[in-house]
Write an enzyme that holds these catalytic residues in place. Sequence first.
Site, mmCIF file in Angstrom:
data_model
loop_
_atom_site.group_PDB
_atom_site.id
_atom_site.type_symbol
_atom_site.label_atom_id
_atom_site.label_comp_id
_atom_site.label_asym_id
_atom_site.label_seq_id
_atom_site.Cartn_x
_atom_site.Cartn_y
_atom_site.Cartn_z
ATOM 1 N N CYS A 91 0.780 -1.245 0.184
ATOM 2 C CA CYS A 91 0.009 -0.010 -0.124
ATOM 3 C C CYS A 91 0.624 1.182 0.053
ATOM 4 C CB CYS A 91 -0.862 0.054 1.224
ATOM 5 S SG CYS A 91 -2.056 -1.487 1.199
ATOM 6 N N HIS A 358 -8.479 4.001 -2.231
ATOM 7 C CA HIS A 358 -7.226 3.821 -2.132
ATOM 8 C C HIS A 358 -6.812 2.965 -3.263
ATOM 9 C CE1 HIS A 358 -3.494 2.323 -0.539
ATOM 10 N NE2 HIS A 358 -4.089 1.218 0.410
ATOM 11 N N CYS A 388 0.197 2.680 6.290
ATOM 12 C CA CYS A 388 0.180 1.187 6.597
ATOM 13 C C CYS A 388 0.505 0.328 5.629
ATOM 14 C CB CYS A 388 -1.089 0.826 7.854
ATOM 15 S SG CYS A 388 -2.368 0.626 6.729
ATOM 16 N N GLY A 390 0.850 -3.926 3.937
ATOM 17 C CA GLY A 390 0.728 -5.324 4.344
ATOM 18 C C GLY A 390 2.040 -5.929 5.120
#
Lengths: 402, 720
Positions: A91, A358, A388, A390
Site C-alpha cells: 500500500c 485507495h 500502513c 501489508g
Amino acid sequence: MTEAFIYDAIRTPRGRGKKDGSLHEITPIQLATQALEAIRDRNDLDTSLVEDVILGCVAPVGEQGSCIARVAALNADYDESVPGVQINRFCASGLEAVNMAAAKVMSGQSEMAIGGGVESMSRVPMGSDGGAMHSDPAVAFKTYFVPQGISADLIASKWGYSREDVDAYAIESQKRASESWKDGRFKKSIIPVKDVLGLTVLDHDENIRPETDMQSLGSLKPSFADMGNNFGFNSVAMQKYPEIEKINHVHHAGNSSAIVDGAAAVLIGNAEIGKKTGLKPRARIRGFASIGSEPTIMLTGPSFAAEKALEKTGMAKSDIDLWELNEAFAAVVLRFMEALDLDDKDMNVNGGAIAMGHPLGATGAMILGTALDELERSGKETALVALCIGAGMGTATIIERV
Amino acid sequence: MTETIKFSTDSDGIATLTIDLPDRSMNVVDQAFLRDLSDLIGKIKENDSIKGAIITSGKKAFVAGADLRMLSSLLAEQNGPSAEDVFEACNGYSALLREMETCGKPFVAAVNGLALGGGFELVLACHHRILADEKSLKLGLPEVMVGLLPGAGGMQRLLRLAGLQVTLQYASTGKNLKASEALGLNIVQEVLPLDKILEAAKAWLMDKPTAVQPWDKKGFKIPGGAGAMHPNSVMTMVGANAMAQDKSFHNYPAVEAILSSIYEGGMLPFDTAIRLDSKRFAKLLMSDQTQNMIRTLFINKQAADKLQKRPKNPEKHMVKRLGVLGAGMMGAGIAYVSARAGMEVVLLDMSEEQALKGKAYSESLVAKGLKRRKITEEKGEALLDLIRPTADFDDLKDVDLIIEAVFEDRKIKADITAKTEALMPEATIFASNTSTLPITGLAEASKRPDQFIGIHFFSPVEKMPLVEIILGKKTGETALAIALDYVQQIGKTPIIVNDSRGFYTSRCFGTYVTEGLAMLAEGINPAMIENAGKMVGMPVGPLAVGDEVSIELSYKIMQQTKKDMGKDYPDHPADAVIEKLVAGLGRLGRKNGKGAYEYPEDGKKFLWPGLADHFPPANDQPDIDEVKARLLYRQAVECARCYEEGVLNDPESGDVGAIFGWGFAPWSGGPLSFIDTIGAENFVQEADRLSQAYGDRFAPPQILRDMAANGDCFYAASNE
C-alpha cells in the site's frame, strides 16, 4: 547530502474500482501514461532530463505486468533514454517510489526523477499476483498470516475501538472530503482522465458519499466476521495476541478504504535542475523511513515509521503541522493518533481513502500531493505522510514547504 | 511363493493378487508385503501372457495401513540413520506403487472393505478402482493423527483425481470417506455389491483397459486447478492455511507438511511431487514428536485395547448382567454404554422413579441416534429393553459385575457396599466409579476386598474413550481381569493404576484447572490463561473446563481433602479462588450458568467481566510462553510424581491415560513422553525455576532428578 525537492505533484481522480466505475474502460497503462504526460506538459519538461521513472504497483501482473513504469514512459513519449522501474511495497508503493526517486537525488546519483504509482483495481483485482505470504502453508504458518481486515479488527479489539468510534471516524472522513472538494482544494493537482476520443471520462473522485451518517453505516454488516469466525483467521490472530478474548469485528465497506482506480506522479529533483529548467521547487523532502513490525497485526507500522522518520530528520512531533495517514481502515488512523498522541484537527484534514478510495500502488504519491497542496493552501510548513502496509511494514515521509 | 499375497492367473491372462497376511487379523503394509508386492509387480510386468491384474483382499478389510511398528523400528534398527537412509527407506513403498502404475500393465483395485493410509494409497495407484457397497468400507488417510503424512503418493493422486479442496480436507484431518462419497468425488469409478466386484474388475480388464493414469497423459490438468498461479486455488489455500492453524495451534508439524505437500505438489511433475512427499515423510518420521505420537496414540493405545496387561487368569469373562448402583448422570451413562454392548443392566436407585430417570438418559440418546440415523429403531429398542430400572436390591442377585456410582460420600458408599454384598452372588466383582476417593479406604466396607476394584469413568460416559481401573491394596487378579474384560466389552480403552487420592487422571487433570485458577488469583489476564490452555494443545482452557466439571465439585473435593488430610493438607493458591467463586459469589460453574464464564441463553459464553473486580489484573502481564509453560509443566510434574509414587506402573499407562482421559496435549505423546523429549535434565531445570517462582507444586520429584543425573528417561527401559 544533496537536498531533494518536489517540483510538482499530480494525480488522476479516483474512479470507483468496479465494472461500473468511470475509469474501468481506461487501461492501467493509460492511467500511468496520462499521469506522466500531465506532469511533463504542465511543467514543459524536457524528459531527457528525467533519469528514472519509479512507479508503485501492487498487482504487477497481466496488463500491469512487465515493468509498467518503463512501458508507460515509452507510451507517454518520454525520451527513450528514460528508464523505468516498477516497485511493490504494497500500500505504500506510491510513497516509496517517491522516496526512492528522492534518494537517487539525495545521493547525487540522479538530478531528476519521477516517483508515482498506478493501480486499476477494477481491471487487475487485488491479490491477482498471488504470493507465498498467504498461499504457501510454510509461510502462512510461520508468519501467522491473516488478511488485513482481520488485522484491522484486531487493532480495534486490542485498543478497544468500538463500532461507534470507527463509524464516527468514517463519517468525518466523508465530510472532510466532500467539503474539500466543494472548496476546490484538490483542483490544483487533479488531471482529468481522457478516453480514446480525448474526452474527459472523470475529473473528480467519484467515490465520495457526503450523505453518510451513523444510521447508514449502522446498517452495514461487518465485512470480516464470517471469514474470521468460520475460516480460522480469528484463531490465528489470537494465537499471536492471546491477551484478546474475542475479535470484535467493526470494519465494513463504509469505514474501510474504498477500492478505486487511479495514478499519480511526483517530480523530484535537486536544486540545480530547478535552476537549469526554470522550475520552482514547491517543497523539500526532509526525510523518510520504511520499517517492518509485527506482521499479524500488520497495520500498526505507521507510528513506528513516523517516529523513525522524525528521528532521522532530527525533528520532533511538535515540528509537524499536518499529518496525513492513509485511511486503509478507520482503526488504523485511530491507533496512529493514539500512539503518537495527535490531535484530530491536524490529521487527514481533507478526508482520505475511506471517502475517496485507495488505488493501492498510487495512493502514497497521491496523499503526498494532497498534503503539499494543503500546506500551500493553509500556509503551514511541514507535513508527515504515512501509510500502513501489508506484512507489517510502514512508510513515512516528511516534507517542508520552501 | 509370496506369503502375504495369494497369486493366481486365469485362462484369460488375468492375474489376481489377494492380499492376506498370515497371522494377522488385518492386512497391513509391512516388509514382507512390500517384498511380495514388488516380486509380483515384476512378474506381471515381465510375463507377456499376463494382461492385467486385480488387487483384492482375503480378509474382511482391504488394507488397514502401514505397519507403524515397522516404521518406528526403521529408525531404531539403523542406529541414528542419516536423512538419506530414512528417505530411501520411506520412499520404498511410494516408488513401488509408482512402478506399478507405470509398468504398462493395467491394475484394478477390487476393494472389498476398509482401506486406510497405505491401503488407500494402493487403491489410488491402481488404474481402475472398484469399491464394494459395504457399510464397513471406509477410505481415508489417517496418517496425520500419528504425526505423519501419506507418504506413498496418495495425496498427489487424490489431488489429481478429486482436486485441491477435497485433498486438503481429507489429508489434513484424517477424515474417512464412504464408498458413495468416493464415487461422487471421482476418486473411484465403480461402487458395486460385494459379490460383483471381482467380476467387474475382470470385465474392465477384458475391455480395452488403460494402463496409463490420467496424470501421465499429456495435457493433464488438475481438476479445479491448483498452485500459486491459479486464483481459486490461492483462495482455497489461504483459507486452508488458517483453518489448519485454528485446529492445530501450531502444535502439529504434520498438518503443515501435508498442506505444503499438496500446495507444492500441485505445481510439480508427478514424480517430483511424490519424491518431495517422501522427503517430508522422512523428516516427520525422524522427529521426536512423531515417534511419541506413534508410540502412545497407536502402539500403546492398541496394546491397552488388547488388554496386554491383563493377568492370564481367569479366562476371558463376558459380563452378561451388570448391576449399576445409582442412576445419576454417571450411572445412567454406564448403563447406556453397557446395554449398547449387549449386556443386561440392572439400574438401581433409591426409588423406581429415580431409576427410571436414569434410563430416560438412554432413551434420549437412542432418540438422538435415530434422528441421525446412527441406529435402527429395532436396535434402539433392543438396547433399551436391556436396561431394567429398579429400586429393589433383590434384582442384583444374579449380576456378574456391580458398578457403584452413587454420591461421592464415604458413608453412603460404605452403606451401599454392605447392602449389596449381602445380596449379590459370591463371585461377583464390586467396582466403584469414584473419581477421587481412594479405593483401599472404600474397600474397608467390603467383606471381600479382593473382589473390590475401582472402575473410573469420565463424563459424558458415552463419549469419553478412557476408563481408569484402580487397584486397591487388596484387589485381586480376578477382579482386575474381569474389570478389564468389561472395559473391552464396552469398547473403551483401559489403563490400570494403583490407589491414590484422585488416582492418576483426576489428580493430574486437577492440576490443570487449579493452575489456571492460581494464575487468575495472581491477576493474569483470564483471556490469556484460556488461550494459553488451547495453545498448549488442551481441548479447552483451564477456566472453561473448571466450569464444565463445576467449580462446586472442586470446592467439595477440596473440603473433603482438607478434612481427610488435616494439617498435612498442602495449601494451594487456587483454594481461595474456588472458595470465593463458590462460597462467596455462588458461581458454581456451567451447571448454574455462572462460573468463570457467563452463559447467556441466546449466545456464546464469555469470560465473566466481574473476574476483574475480584481478581484485579496485574500491571505486569507475563509472556504467553510462561503461561503455557506453567500449564504444561504443572501437569507433567504431577504425572511424574504419580510414577514415582507407584500410582503408575509404567509410562505407557501414564501417557495413554493422559491423552485419552483428560485430553492432555496429544502432540506430545503424553506427559511422560513430553518429559523424555525435553530431557530430564532440562525438565528439572525448568521445573525448579517454576517452583522458585510460583511454589512447591512445581518441584520436580526425586525420580526426575535421578533420571537427570543418570541421563535416563521414562521409556529407556520399556522401549523394546
